[in-house]
Design an enzyme around this catalytic site. Structure first.
Site, PDB file in Angstrom:
ATOM      1  N   ALA A  67       0.745  -1.288  -0.036  1.00  0.00           N
ATOM      2  CA  ALA A  67      -0.066  -0.087   0.070  1.00  0.00           C
ATOM      3  C   ALA A  67       0.843   1.272  -0.099  1.00  0.00           C
ATOM      4  O   ALA A  67       1.926   1.462   0.666  1.00  0.00           O
ATOM      5  CB  ALA A  67      -0.906   0.178   1.072  1.00  0.00           C
TER       6      ALA A  67
ATOM      7  N   VAL B 298       4.360  -1.404   3.398  1.00  0.00           N
ATOM      8  CA  VAL B 298       3.728  -0.067   3.056  1.00  0.00           C
ATOM      9  C   VAL B 298       4.906   0.685   2.525  1.00  0.00           C
ATOM     10  O   VAL B 298       5.939   0.909   2.947  1.00  0.00           O
ATOM     11  CB  VAL B 298       3.361   0.518   4.212  1.00  0.00           C
ATOM     12  N   LYS B 299       4.698   1.521   1.573  1.00  0.00           N
ATOM     13  CA  LYS B 299       5.564   2.508   1.068  1.00  0.00           C
ATOM     14  C   LYS B 299       5.131   3.902   1.762  1.00  0.00           C
ATOM     15  O   LYS B 299       3.862   4.434   1.308  1.00  0.00           O
ATOM     16  CB  LYS B 299       5.448   2.643  -0.531  1.00  0.00           C
ATOM     17  N   ALA B 300       5.931   4.503   2.454  1.00  0.00           N
ATOM     18  CA  ALA B 300       5.480   5.732   3.011  1.00  0.00           C
ATOM     19  C   ALA B 300       6.406   6.733   2.926  1.00  0.00           C
ATOM     20  O   ALA B 300       7.639   6.768   2.628  1.00  0.00           O
ATOM     21  CB  ALA B 300       5.287   5.376   4.702  1.00  0.00           C
TER      22      ALA B 300
END
Length: 257
Positions: free
Chosen positions: A133, A166-168
């Site tokens: 995500a 997760v790509k944050a």
């Protein structure tokens, strides 16, 4: 579906040390002929030659450059005008992808896409397909919403929705970003964001993210628009996997032609 498949596919994205250098090459999904990706096959070949762990690509680029990937991991971008769970997971399985990606917008007053993420994660789980995500608070242009608290919140709710990693957005200092990493239930990869003023700035951000406990980085423009994308990848690999300082890693940018 065997419970081993998600873990096996994750090993195609993350190296043995549990970290990953991923090149985001999905800009064509909205931009068409995007900078650095004009010649898609050649761009993929150059980045693979640099030692990247995985690429994030559209189905079109993945199809066109399939012969260039070799053993490099493939994450398919499923960002779409319509919900993609109904077709995207099976498509990814057919194309031998190792994971899927979906951007979501926590806090957006109109469309958060969080429900789509939950549906995608449930369907992907049936096929043993991991999901990455990419939560962007409110939206890309809502810069005032891109606070540390909102980024940490977006990472956590994405994990709660079922995302495997997760790509944050990276923000602030390593100490601050550690709040994002430690507050999330799954591995966090730092998003490269806009083109940095110099390659050294891009390397420094990767170094700081790893210091904060991130499991790697996902860089788009800072790789594909670099003067030598393969050298930039090699420098990032030296930081993420080798624990090198920025000065040591930067030597990869200056090797003879």
């Amino acid at each position: 579906m065997s419970t081993h498949w998600p873990r096996r596919r994750m090993h195609h994205v993350f190296a043995h040390d549990g970290r990953a250098v991923i090149a985001a090459m999905d800009a064509g999904i909205t931009k068409g002929v995007a900078p650095g990706l004009e010649r898609g096959r050649a761009a993929v070949r150059r980045i693979v030659d640099g030692g990247v762990d995985a690429i994030l690509a559209t189905i079109g680029l993945a199809r066109a450059a399939a012969d260039e990937l070799g053993g490099t991991g493939l994450i398919l971008a499923l960002d779409s005008e319509i919900p993609s769970a109904g077709y995207g997971v099976e498509q990814a399985v057919r194309w031998g992808a190792d994971a899927l990606e979906l951007k979501v917008f926590p806090g957006n007053p109109e469309v958060t896409k969080m429900g789509e993420l939950r549906e995608l994660c449930a369907e992907a789980d049936r096929w043993g397909m991991p999901v990455m995500a990419e939560p962007i608070p409110v939206g890309f242009t809502a810069l005032e919403a891109h606070t540390l608290a909102n980024i940490a919140h977006g990472a956590r709710v994405s994990a709660e929705a079922g995302a495997d990693f997760v790509k944050a957005q990276y923000t602030g200092t390593p100490e601050e970003y550690r709040e994002v990493v430690e507050g999330c239930l799954v591995p966090v990869l730092a998003l490269g964001g806009p083109m940095k003023p110099t390659p050294l700035h891009a390397l420094q951000m990767a170094h700081d993210a790893i210091e904060a406990g991130a499991s790697g980085i996902v860089y788009g423009r800072n790789i594909v628009e670099a003067e030598r994308p393969d050298r930039m990848v090699a420098a990032l690999v030296e930081i993420v996997h080798g624990g090198a300082s920025v000065d040591v890693a930067a030597k990869h940018l200056n090797v003879p032609l």
